[in-house]
Write an enzyme that holds these catalytic residues in place. Structure first.
Site, PDB file in Angstrom:
ATOM      1  N   ARG A 178     -10.672   1.113   7.605  1.00  7.72           N
ATOM      2  CA  ARG A 178     -10.028  -0.496   7.915  1.00  7.72           C
ATOM      3  C   ARG A 178     -10.916  -1.116   8.938  1.00  7.72           C
ATOM      4  O   ARG A 178     -10.972  -2.322   9.905  1.00  7.72           O
ATOM      5  CB  ARG A 178      -9.031  -0.759   9.053  1.00  7.72           C
ATOM      6  N   ARG A 235      10.775  -5.895   5.980  1.00  4.17           N
ATOM      7  CA  ARG A 235      11.062  -4.889   5.425  1.00  4.17           C
ATOM      8  C   ARG A 235      12.530  -4.004   6.512  1.00  4.17           C
ATOM      9  O   ARG A 235      11.973  -3.854   7.652  1.00  4.17           O
ATOM     10  CB  ARG A 235       9.977  -3.836   5.477  1.00  4.17           C
ATOM     11  N   ARG A 262      -1.309  -8.756  13.942  1.00  2.77           N
ATOM     12  CA  ARG A 262      -1.433  -7.412  11.903  1.00  2.77           C
ATOM     13  C   ARG A 262      -2.727  -7.951  10.969  1.00  2.77           C
ATOM     14  O   ARG A 262      -3.826  -7.382  10.898  1.00  2.77           O
ATOM     15  CB  ARG A 262      -0.565  -6.728  11.783  1.00  2.77           C
ATOM     16  N   ARG A 271      10.463  -1.188  11.250  1.00  2.00           N
ATOM     17  CA  ARG A 271       9.602  -0.059  12.234  1.00  2.00           C
ATOM     18  C   ARG A 271       9.306  -1.286  13.827  1.00  2.00           C
ATOM     19  O   ARG A 271       9.216  -2.664  13.006  1.00  2.00           O
ATOM     20  CB  ARG A 271       8.489  -0.457  11.548  1.00  2.00           C
ATOM     21  N   LYS A 291       0.984  -1.437  -0.476  1.00  2.00           N
ATOM     22  CA  LYS A 291      -0.209  -0.172  -0.050  1.00  2.00           C
ATOM     23  C   LYS A 291       1.162   1.163   0.433  1.00  2.00           C
ATOM     24  O   LYS A 291       0.687   2.061  -0.927  1.00  2.00           O
ATOM     25  CB  LYS A 291      -1.226  -0.003   1.324  1.00  2.00           C
TER      26      LYS A 291
HETATM   27  P1  AP5 Z   1       4.897  -1.772   1.813  1.00  2.00           P
HETATM   28  O1  AP5 Z   1       4.473  -0.752   0.639  1.00  2.00           O
HETATM   29  O2  AP5 Z   1       5.237  -0.772   3.338  1.00  2.00           O
HETATM   30  O3  AP5 Z   1       3.333  -1.763   2.142  1.00  2.00           O
HETATM   31  P2  AP5 Z   1       2.201  -1.628   2.843  1.00  2.00           P
HETATM   32  O4  AP5 Z   1       0.849  -2.528   2.152  1.00  2.00           O
HETATM   33  O5  AP5 Z   1       2.364   0.074   2.625  1.00  2.00           O
HETATM   34  O6  AP5 Z   1       2.462  -3.121   4.147  1.00  2.00           O
HETATM   35  P3  AP5 Z   1       2.456  -2.340   6.086  1.00  2.00           P
HETATM   36  O7  AP5 Z   1       2.933  -3.314   6.902  1.00  2.00           O
HETATM   37  O8  AP5 Z   1       2.805  -0.493   6.362  1.00  2.00           O
HETATM   38  O9  AP5 Z   1       0.518  -1.992   6.135  1.00  2.00           O
HETATM   39  P4  AP5 Z   1      -0.097  -1.623   8.358  1.00  2.00           P
HETATM   40  O10 AP5 Z   1      -1.280  -1.680   7.359  1.00  2.00           O
HETATM   41  O11 AP5 Z   1       0.471  -2.926   8.627  1.00  2.00           O
HETATM   42  O12 AP5 Z   1       0.815  -0.535   8.611  1.00  2.00           O
HETATM   43  P5  AP5 Z   1       0.411   0.805   8.789  1.00  2.00           P
HETATM   44  O13 AP5 Z   1       1.541   1.661   8.663  1.00  2.00           O
HETATM   45  O14 AP5 Z   1      -0.735   1.054   7.983  1.00  2.00           O
HETATM   46  O15 AP5 Z   1       5.376  -3.128   1.836  1.00  2.00           O
HETATM   47  C1  AP5 Z   1       6.386  -4.225   2.563  1.00  2.00           C
HETATM   48  C2  AP5 Z   1       7.372  -4.766   1.948  1.00  2.00           C
HETATM   49  O16 AP5 Z   1       7.462  -5.087   1.227  1.00  2.00           O
HETATM   50  C3  AP5 Z   1       8.762  -3.649   1.682  1.00  2.00           C
HETATM   51  O17 AP5 Z   1      10.057  -4.118   2.135  1.00  2.00           O
HETATM   52  C4  AP5 Z   1       8.638  -3.148   0.219  1.00  2.00           C
HETATM   53  O18 AP5 Z   1       9.692  -2.578  -0.181  1.00  2.00           O
HETATM   54  C5  AP5 Z   1       8.765  -4.700  -0.660  1.00  2.00           C
HETATM   55  N1  AP5 Z   1       7.579  -4.646  -1.200  1.00  2.00           N
HETATM   56  C6  AP5 Z   1       6.795  -3.800  -1.523  1.00  2.00           C
HETATM   57  N2  AP5 Z   1       5.426  -4.555  -3.037  1.00  2.00           N
HETATM   58  C7  AP5 Z   1       6.971  -5.313  -2.986  1.00  2.00           C
HETATM   59  C8  AP5 Z   1       6.423  -5.820  -5.145  1.00  2.00           C
HETATM   60  N3  AP5 Z   1       5.393  -5.184  -6.037  1.00  2.00           N
HETATM   61  N4  AP5 Z   1       7.286  -7.566  -4.580  1.00  2.00           N
HETATM   62  C9  AP5 Z   1       8.509  -7.288  -3.882  1.00  2.00           C
HETATM   63  N5  AP5 Z   1       8.835  -6.405  -2.969  1.00  2.00           N
HETATM   64  C10 AP5 Z   1       7.603  -5.727  -2.215  1.00  2.00           C
HETATM   65  O19 AP5 Z   1      -0.879   0.143  10.336  1.00  2.00           O
HETATM   66  C11 AP5 Z   1       1.039   0.592  11.589  1.00  2.00           C
HETATM   67  C12 AP5 Z   1      -0.487   1.071  12.480  1.00  2.00           C
HETATM   68  O20 AP5 Z   1      -1.519   1.802  12.267  1.00  2.00           O
HETATM   69  C13 AP5 Z   1      -1.763  -0.552  12.495  1.00  2.00           C
HETATM   70  O21 AP5 Z   1      -1.886  -1.881  12.610  1.00  2.00           O
HETATM   71  C14 AP5 Z   1      -2.399  -0.001  13.710  1.00  2.00           C
HETATM   72  O22 AP5 Z   1      -2.560   0.423  15.385  1.00  2.00           O
HETATM   73  C15 AP5 Z   1      -2.500   1.850  13.600  1.00  2.00           C
HETATM   74  N6  AP5 Z   1      -3.806   2.280  11.938  1.00  2.00           N
HETATM   75  C16 AP5 Z   1      -3.283   2.836  10.899  1.00  2.00           C
HETATM   76  N7  AP5 Z   1      -4.436   2.766  10.214  1.00  2.00           N
HETATM   77  C17 AP5 Z   1      -4.743   2.282  10.764  1.00  2.00           C
HETATM   78  C18 AP5 Z   1      -6.194   2.422  10.930  1.00  2.00           C
HETATM   79  N8  AP5 Z   1      -7.369   2.663  10.108  1.00  2.00           N
HETATM   80  N9  AP5 Z   1      -7.351   2.406  11.902  1.00  2.00           N
HETATM   81  C19 AP5 Z   1      -6.576   1.722  12.756  1.00  2.00           C
HETATM   82  N10 AP5 Z   1      -5.621   2.047  12.816  1.00  2.00           N
HETATM   83  C20 AP5 Z   1      -4.728   2.165  12.358  1.00  2.00           C
HETATM   84 MG    MG Z   2       2.218   1.137   5.020  1.00  2.00          MG
END
Ligand code: AP5
Ligand code: MG
Length: 222
Positions: free
Chosen positions: A90, A129, A177, A166, A15
């Protein structure tokens, strides 16, 4: 009418990676609730500390707080013509709040792209990551590792400083998660499918191929 695009998908689906590319392409900001919550780390308040604790466990922050910070972010000048929503909504409560927020402005969600990735790859993507200290460069020790590893420590290609991870990218939090995603977020698929806004994108392709598929979907919905 603005372009509001939601990127949905399991942890590690890409994402953040894809939101950055779409943001550059369409000149609208990436709004990542995860990034907004991580930015609260510098604040020393009971609420900010509680947010960090919840994130470390891999649980969701309350809908009330999440909707509030998104409303504030979308009120900023750069988000008037649209935004790439990364990790929001979400939950059902968040999806309804977003619809109401946009309706007040005479706008609506244009497209919901569901980045599909299986659980095993999701774990490797999140657990593998790593970031440079300035967070400018993202690596993955399994899929796109840096060039150097000294005494078991991965180093940034540019600065040769140790990479950082992270706080919620450790096994237990990653697994939690992913469970929360399947329990709470994935049911939103039906909500958006019923509105005819959902497109499925195979996230198990190269970053470039996923980006192309997303751009094609956006162009078809414009
Ligand atoms: P990356 O692009 O970083 O993946 P991502 O989908 O953004 O995954 P996240 O781990 O950031 O999602 P998340 O939902 O857990 O975290 P968030 O910060 O939103 O890619 C991942 C890896 O793969 C990287 O190393 C990249 O290089 C590699 N990669 C990407 N594409 C690739 C490809 N095509 N091929 C090969 N490699 C690839 O949320 C964190 C926390 O915040 C949550 O747990 C919660 O506590 C809170 N939070 C956030 N939003 C909310 C909400 N709306 N409501 C409540 N709590 C929330
Ligand atoms: Mg992310």
């Amino acid at each position: 009418m603005g372009i509001f695009i939601i990127l949905m998908g399991v942890q590690g689906a890409g994402k953040g990676t894809q939101a950055r590319l779409l943001s550059e392409k369409y000149g609208i900001p990436q709004v990542s609730t995860g990034d907004l919550f991580r930015a609260m780390k510098t604040q020393d308040t009971p609420l900010a500390r509680e947010v960090q604790e919840i994130m470390k466990r891999g649980e969701l922050i309350s809908d009330e707080l999440t909707n509030r910070i998104v409303r504030e972010r979308l009120a900023q000048d750069d988000a008037q013509a649209g935004a790439i929503l990364d990790g929001y909504p979400r939950s059902q409560g968040q999806a309804q709040a977003l619809d109401a927020m946009l309706r007040e402005r005479g706008q609506q969600v244009k497209l919901v792209a569901l980045l599909e990735l299986d659980r095993h790859l999701a774990i490797m993507r999140a657990e593998g990551r790593r970031f440079s200290l300035d967070k400018e460069r993202t690596y993955n020790i399994y899929f796109n590792p840096p060039q150097y590893r000294v005494a078991g420590v991965w180093l940034d290609d540019k600065t040769k400083e140790p990479l950082i991870q992270r706080e919620d990218d450790y096994r237990d939090a990653v697994v939690r998660r992913i469970d929360v995603y399947f329990e709470t977020t994935r049911p939103l698929i039906d909500f958006y499918q019923a509105q005819g806004k959902l497109v499925h994108v195979n996230a198990n392709q190269s970053i470039e191929a996923v980006s192309e598929a997303l751009i094609q979907a956006v162009e078809q919905h414009r």
